[in-house]
Scaffold this active site. Sequence first.
Site, PDB file in Angstrom:
ATOM      1  N   ASN A 210      39.334  34.119  42.042  1.00 52.67           N
ATOM      2  CA  ASN A 210      39.198  35.729  42.115  1.00 52.67           C
ATOM      3  C   ASN A 210      38.837  35.925  43.766  1.00 52.67           C
ATOM      4  O   ASN A 210      38.750  34.998  44.303  1.00 52.67           O
ATOM      5  CB  ASN A 210      38.165  36.423  41.354  1.00 52.67           C
ATOM      6  CG  ASN A 210      36.804  35.657  41.423  1.00 52.67           C
ATOM      7  OD1 ASN A 210      36.432  35.724  42.584  1.00 52.67           O
ATOM      8  ND2 ASN A 210      35.993  35.472  40.445  1.00 52.67           N
ATOM      9  N   GLU A 213      35.677  34.793  44.969  1.00 54.49           N
ATOM     10  CA  GLU A 213      35.563  33.288  45.496  1.00 54.49           C
ATOM     11  C   GLU A 213      36.613  32.951  46.686  1.00 54.49           C
ATOM     12  O   GLU A 213      35.872  32.263  47.679  1.00 54.49           O
ATOM     13  CB  GLU A 213      36.088  32.490  44.201  1.00 54.49           C
ATOM     14  CG  GLU A 213      35.304  32.372  42.963  1.00 54.49           C
ATOM     15  CD  GLU A 213      36.059  32.070  41.683  1.00 54.49           C
ATOM     16  OE1 GLU A 213      35.319  31.632  40.833  1.00 54.49           O
ATOM     17  OE2 GLU A 213      37.151  32.200  41.626  1.00 54.49           O
ATOM     18  N   ASP A 281      40.577  31.882  32.519  1.00 56.39           N
ATOM     19  CA  ASP A 281      41.173  30.829  31.789  1.00 56.39           C
ATOM     20  C   ASP A 281      42.312  31.107  31.158  1.00 56.39           C
ATOM     21  O   ASP A 281      43.645  30.354  31.273  1.00 56.39           O
ATOM     22  CB  ASP A 281      40.068  30.214  30.558  1.00 56.39           C
ATOM     23  CG  ASP A 281      38.783  29.857  31.184  1.00 56.39           C
ATOM     24  OD1 ASP A 281      39.011  29.065  32.291  1.00 56.39           O
ATOM     25  OD2 ASP A 281      37.914  29.973  30.506  1.00 56.39           O
TER      26      ASP A 281
END
Length: 336
Positions: A210, A213, A281
Site C-alpha cells: 500500500n 508501506e 489479500d
Amino acid sequence: MYYLDKKRYLEAASKLKTTKIIVIGDLILDEYLIGEVNRISPEAPVPVVWVRNEKTTLGGAGNVVKNLSRLGVQSFVLGRAGNDSAAKTLDDLLSTENTSSSKNTIIRSEKVPTILKTRVIAGHQQVCRIDREETFPLSDAEEKQLLESFSKIIQEADAVVLSDYDKGTLTASLIRKTIDIAVQHKKIVTVDPQVSHFFQYEKATVMTPNHHEAGKALGKKLETNAEVEEAAKKIAENLNSPSMMITRGEKGMSLYISSESKTYHIPTVAKEVFDVTGAGDTVISVYTSFLAAGLGELEAAIVSNAAAGVVVGKLGAETVSLEELLEALEKRGSFQ
C-alpha cells in the site's frame, strides 16, 4: 478509465479451475467475537460486548488461500504453525478450501505457537483486537524443509504468492531462494511485502504494497500521482521487477509496467466501506490468478481493483466470488 475485453476476461475466468498457485507465508487464525454494546462496564470505562456469534477463519497467508479457493484456484500451502490445538483448527479450515493436502507443508513448531488474532466486533465496528503470537524466524532446518517441498511442487504450479506478515516464515534467505527457484522455472511470483524485507524481493513479477508501506520503504510520503509514479518506478528498478503495484485506499491503485515505462492509475470502485481487513489479500489473490490465467498486467489489475471494491463492503476478512466479480465489473462499466 481503462477497459477490459469481456471475451478475454471470461476465457481467463474459465481457466481458473485448472490454475494452481503456491502460497508461502505466515499462516494466521482470525477469530471474530461479534455482538452488541448496550452499556459501559461498572468495573472500568469500557464497553461491555454481549457476544452473539463467534467464528474462526483463515488469516494471513491463509486468507490468500481462502480467496484463491473462492475463485476455483487450487493452492499448495507452505508455512508454519505451532504444535497446539489451534494448529488442528488451522488444518481443519485448510481442508475446507481448495488445497492439496498431499502437496501442503505446514511445519509444526514446538517453539512458536499458532498465531491467533481475536477481533471483538459490535455494531459493525471493531472494538479491540487481541493478538496471541510469538515471532521467531524459521530455523535452518525448517527453512530447508520448506525449500525442499517448494522445489518438488514448483513445476506443477502456475504462480507463487509470497504472503509476508513479518511473523518469521519468510526470512531473507527463504525469500531469495524461493524467488530464484520460481524465476528459473519461469513462474509468476507476486509479493504482498513487509517494509522490513522491502528490497529483498528482487526479480519478483510484482509487489503489491500500500502507499504507506511504499512510502515508508523510501522514507517519504506518497500523496500525489506524480509521487506514486516516481516511487513505483524506483522500486521496480531497484528490484529488477517487470511491474509494481501500489494500492492507495480510496484512490484505488497504481500499476507501473517496466516494459512500457508507464504508470496506470485505476480509481477505486468501492461505494461503501465497512472493513478493509484482508483487502490486500484479495488484491494479490485475484491479480495473481488472472495473470496466471492469461490476462495482461493492466487487465489483471482492473479485475483485482474491482474485487477489492467488493470485499471492503463486507465485514471482516472476506472473499469475492466470480459471480460477484463479474457483476462488479459490469456495474462499473469495465467492459468495452
